[in-house]
Design an enzyme around this catalytic site. Structure first.
Site, PDB file in Angstrom:
ATOM      1  CE  LYS A  79      -3.777   1.838   2.942  1.00  0.00           C
ATOM      2  NZ  LYS A  79      -4.564   1.484   4.239  1.00  0.00           N
ATOM      3  CB  SER A 154      -7.736   3.222   2.960  1.00  0.00           C
ATOM      4  OG  SER A 154      -6.757   2.845   4.207  1.00  0.00           O
ATOM      5  CB  SER A 178      -7.690   0.558   6.268  1.00  0.00           C
ATOM      6  OG  SER A 178      -8.775   1.852   6.291  1.00  0.00           O
TER       7      SER A 178
END
Length: 462
Positions: A79, A154, A178
C-alpha cells in the site's frame, strides 16, 4: 491452474526445489500486474527493475543454499503509505505525489531481508481516510468481482490485486477497518494484528493510537505465513510491543474442538439478513466441529463508533494541520472536508474519549475471560455499488470493524461464500491480545468448513 493459485507455502517449496525460479515467478507477476491494471487500477506504480533485481538475488541465494525465510523469492505489493527508499510515498495524494522516501519502512526492511520481491505500490484512499474519490492523482482501485461495486478502503489496491489473481500477499493498514473492509468486499483474507504486534515505522500515519499494519492475503494460511515475517519488536517504534512472537502456522489444521466461541450480538445491529445468515451458518459449522458457541454481551456498537470517530479525526487533523492551513485545495475534497472536522474537538473531548476507550477495552477484555474467540460480521453488507459519496460532514454509521481498533485486539476477515448477487460475504473473528495463533487456527477452520476454498476467483477480464 496459474501461479496465482499456488499458496505462499507451495511457492516456497517449488522455489527451493528449483522447479521454478524467482525470476520466472516475478516476470509472470509483473506481466499480470501490467495487464490487469488496465482494468483494476490496483497499482499506483509497478516496479519491474527493482523486482527483477530482487528476484535475481533470491535465486542466487537459493543456489547458494541460503534460506532467508518463507517469503524468499515471492512477489508482494505494498500500500502506498509504506516508505520504500528512493521511491515516492504518495499516499494517493497530490500533496505527497513527489515525496521520495530516504529509508525503507520497517516491514519493507523485514520483507527485503527475508528475500521477498516487491513488485509495486498499491492504490489506497487519500491518506487512508475516505473514498473512493475520483478527484485524485490516481484512479480508485476496482473490485474484480463486479466493476460496478466498490472495493472498500482504504487498502483497496491490495485487495483488488489479490482478488484479481495477481498477488498472494500485499501490505495494508487498518485504522478503523482498512484491511478488513476491502478484504470482506473482495473475497480475500484481511488480518489486523494486535496493536503493537507489527512495527509502523516508516508508514505514513492517520491516527497514532488507532493505526495497525498488516497484510491482506488469498488464504488464512497465507496470512499466517506473512505474519511470521512481519511480526516482532522494533525498538525504533515507540508503540511496538516487546512481546514474544509465535510460529503462526503451527496451529493451522488443528481441531477447534472444545474451544469457546462467543457471538457478539450487540455488534451485529447494522448487519443485513444475508450477513446474519452467514454468521448463523458459521456458528453451526463450528458447533458441529466440537466448539462451544454461545452469545456474549459487549458494549453497544455505537459507543465504539463515537470514540473512534473522535480519536481518528482529532489525531488526523493534528497530523495534517499545517497542510490544511497552507494547501487545503491540494487535498481531495472528501478527505479535506473530513479532516476539517477534527478542528471542532477540544482537548476536553479528546481526554474524555481516552477515558471511555479504556473502559471499552476493559469490558471487551472481561468478555474474553469466558471465551477464546469472538464471532461477528466484518461489514454490514456485501460490496455496495458506486454511488455519489455521502457528505463527509454528516456522521457515518458505526462500522463493525471499529471496535477492535479501539481495543487493539487482533481481528481477521474471512470470506465464507457468495450472496444472491454473486458478491463475497465474510465473517469477522477476534482474538485475545497477542493471540493471533489461536485466531488463525479458528479462521482457517471457518475458511475450510464454509467451502470458500472451492470458490474460484472472478474472471474480471470477461
Amino acid at each position: 491452474m496459474t501461479l496465482a493459485d499456488l499458496s505462499l507455502r507451495s511457492l516456497g517449496t517449488k522455489l527451493r526445489a528449483r522447479e521454478i525460479s524467482s525470476v520466472e515467478l516475478t516476470r509472470w507477476t509483473l506481466d499480470k500486474a501490467e495487464a490487469s491494471n488496465r482494468a483494476l487500477d490496483a497499482f499506483i506504480r509497478i516496479l519491474p527493475e527493482n523486482a527483477l533485481a530482487a528476484a535475481e538475488k533470491a535465486d542466487r541465494d537459493f543456489a547458494a543454499g541460503i534460506d532467508r525465510g518463507p517469503m524468499q523469492g515471492i512477489p508482494y505489493g505494498a500500500k502506498d503509505l509504506f516508505d520504500v527508499a528512493g521511491l515516492p510515498t504518495t499516499c494517493h495524494s497530490k500533496i505527497h505525489k513527489d515525496a521520495v522516501a530516504t529509508r525503507d519502512a520497517a516491514v519493507i526492511e523485514k520483507l527485503s531481508m527475508g528475500g521477498a520481491v516487491l513488485v509495486g505500490k498499491m492504490a489506497t484512499h487519500e491518506y487512508a481516510l475516505y473514498g473512493p474519490d475520483v478527484q485524485l492523482p490516481f484512479p480508485p482501485a476496482r473490485n474484480p468481482w463486479n466493476f460496478e461495486r466498490i472495493t472498500g478502503g482504504s487498502s483497496s489496491g491490495s485487495a483488488s490485486a489479490i482478488a484479481g489473481g495477481v498477488l498472494r500477499m500485499a501490505l495494508g493498514t487498518d485504522t478503523g477497518g482498512s484491511i478488513r473492509t476491502p478484504s470482506s468486499w473482495s473475497g480475500t483474507v484481511g488480518l489486523k494484528p494486535t496493536f503493537g504486534r507489527v512495527s509502523r515505522r516508516g508508514c505514513f500515519p492517520l491516527s497514532w493510537s488507532l493505526d495497525h499494519c498488516g497484510a491482506l492475503t488469498r488464504t488464512v494460511e497465507d496470512a499466517a505465513v506473512a505474519l511470521n515475517v512481519l511480526a516482532g519488536f522494533d525498538p525504533l517504534d515507540d508503540d511496538c510491543a516487546d512481546v514474544p512472537v509465535s510460529d503462526y502456522t503451527s496451529g493451522l489444521g488443528h481441531s477447534v474442538k472444545g474451544m469457546k466461541i462467543g457471538i457478539a450480538r450487540s455488534l451485529l445491529v447494522t448487519a443485513s439478513d444475508e450477513v446474519l445468515a452467514g454468521i448463523e451458518r458459521v456458528a453451526d459449522l463450528l458447533r458441529h466441529s466440537g466448539a462451544e458457541v454461545f452469545d456474549v454481551e459487549t458494549p453497544p456498537l455505537a459507543w465504539f463508533g463515537t470514540i473512534i470517530r473522535a480519536l481518528l479525526l482529532t489525531e488526523g487533523h493534528h497530523i495534517h494541520e499545517a497542510n490544511l492551513r497552507s494547501r487545503v485545495h491540494d487535498f481531495g475534497p472528501l478527505s479535506a472536508r473530513r479532516l476539517a472536522l477534527g478542528a471542532a474537538y477540544t482537548a476536553t473531548d479528546y481526554l474524555a474519549c481516552l477515558k471511555v476507550r479504556r473502559m471499552l477495552a476493559q469490558r471487551v477484555s472481561a468478555v474474553f475471560s469466558g471465551c477464546d474467540i469472538l464471532l461477528c460480521a466484518t461489514t454490514a453488507n456485501a460490496a455496495p455499488r458506486y454511488s455519489p459519496v455521502p457528505d463527509p460532514f454528516n456522521p457515518q454509521g458505526p462500522s463493525m470493524t471499529n471496535p477492535f481498533n479501539v481495543t487493539g485486539n487482533p481481528a481477521i476477515s474471512v470470506p465464507v461464500g457468495l450472496n444472491s448477487e454473486g458478491m463475497p460475504l465474510s465473517v469477522q473473528l477476534i482474538g485475545k491480545l497477542f493471540d493471533e495463533k489461536t485466531l488463525l487456527q479458528v479462521a482457517q477452520e471457518v475458511e475450510t468448513l464454509s467451502g470458500w476454498t472451492e470458490i474460484a476467483l472472478p474472471d474480471y477480464t470477461a
